[in-house]
Design a protein around this motif. Sequence first.
Motif, PDB file in Angstrom:
ATOM      1  N   CYS A 128       4.131   3.427 -12.298  1.00  0.00           N
ATOM      2  CA  CYS A 128       4.626   3.302 -10.911  1.00  0.00           C
ATOM      3  C   CYS A 128       6.123   3.619 -10.852  1.00  0.00           C
ATOM      4  CB  CYS A 128       4.353   1.887 -10.432  1.00  0.00           C
ATOM      5  SG  CYS A 128       4.949   1.560  -8.788  1.00  0.00           S
ATOM      6  N   LEU A 182       0.816  -1.210   0.000  1.00  0.00           N
ATOM      7  CA  LEU A 182       0.000   0.000   0.000  1.00  0.00           C
ATOM      8  C   LEU A 182       0.855   1.267   0.000  1.00  0.00           C
ATOM      9  CD1 LEU A 182      -2.757  -1.095   2.528  1.00  0.00           C
ATOM     10  CD2 LEU A 182      -2.913  -1.008   0.044  1.00  0.00           C
ATOM     11  N   LYS A 183       2.105   1.131   0.407  1.00  0.00           N
ATOM     12  CA  LYS A 183       2.974   2.307   0.475  1.00  0.00           C
ATOM     13  C   LYS A 183       3.417   2.791  -0.893  1.00  0.00           C
ATOM     14  CE  LYS A 183       4.987   1.891   5.035  1.00  0.00           C
ATOM     15  NZ  LYS A 183       4.258   2.983   5.661  1.00  0.00           N
ATOM     16  N   SER A 204       2.438   3.603  -4.570  1.00  0.00           N
ATOM     17  CA  SER A 204       1.225   3.795  -5.363  1.00  0.00           C
ATOM     18  C   SER A 204       1.447   3.200  -6.755  1.00  0.00           C
ATOM     19  CB  SER A 204       0.862   5.270  -5.431  1.00  0.00           C
ATOM     20  OG  SER A 204       1.447   5.871  -6.530  1.00  0.00           O
ATOM     21  N   GLY A 205       0.482   2.421  -7.194  1.00  0.00           N
ATOM     22  CA  GLY A 205       0.580   1.781  -8.505  1.00  0.00           C
ATOM     23  C   GLY A 205       1.105   0.363  -8.455  1.00  0.00           C
TER      24      GLY A 205
END
Lengths: 125, 171
Positions: free
Chosen positions: A98, A14-15, A17-18
């Motif tokens: 990402c 979750l840390k 993004s992408g």
Amino acid sequence: MVEEIRKVIQELLLKVSGLYCVLITDRDGVPVLKVLTDKAPELATRPAFLSTFGLAIDQGSKLGLGKAKTLICTYSQYQIVQMNKLPLVISFIASDTCNTGHILGLEKYIEPLLANLTVAVADTQ
Amino acid sequence: MGCCYSFFCNEDGSPQRGEPSERTHLLVDPVSNNSNIPIYNSEDFLSNSNALPKKTDEQSALNRILQETATNVIDVAALDSHNLQQHEYVERMRQYSLKLQQACASNKLPPRTKMCLLQDIPAPEKVLSSESVNPDDLRLINSAVTRAAAAISDIKVEHKEDMVVMFRVPD
């Protein structure tokens, strides 16, 4: 205990993004631990795809550049980062936008968790 | 050393040749001696020590070369991706999860590394995203701190009594 490892990896996921999923498999692509989001492409999580990394690093080590550590493939919609932690292989599947550096940065957080997983795979093989 | 000197002696044709002098080399003709040392390959030693028929040796050496070449060549077309059968895959997955449970039960998880720089703040994103301090307040804080610092630097010890006091011992 397994759930704890899964939870830590979920937090890491979750840390960034992408980032869609983190797969820890053996060299044939058989998953030992999978942390997926619903955006993860199903085809890329199959062993037929993941096991190509094992073949690629075997051949890549013949180039005279030393052992292959990380393989980064960018596609039009996704990017795949695979890390050589034999007998384990860590695969990250993320969107093409990402930040690849962020994915590579996760290595040092995942590495301490691998001890038990390595034992599980090394015993079986 | 001896080698160098002998070389120069031959070159300049010293008149003292044959007689012992500071240029006479102590070892007898070291250059020609060196050249007579036969050169062995490690393979020669192996084949001699084993004393096997030569033909088998040659064959095995050739096989070895072939094998080495085959491992060094990157032949993409010959790569056979060993596809796991479905049942094999399921079986291995089951084994892994079993072994993992066992391994986790016996070994403790290593202590977690620091994930966040601001560990003492429970929700750093809230603190960081809050409004910045009012410039007037900041100025007030700065001036107060400056004055406090100036005041602290002015603190002095006022000398009133003697530091060393003689105790008068009664006679």
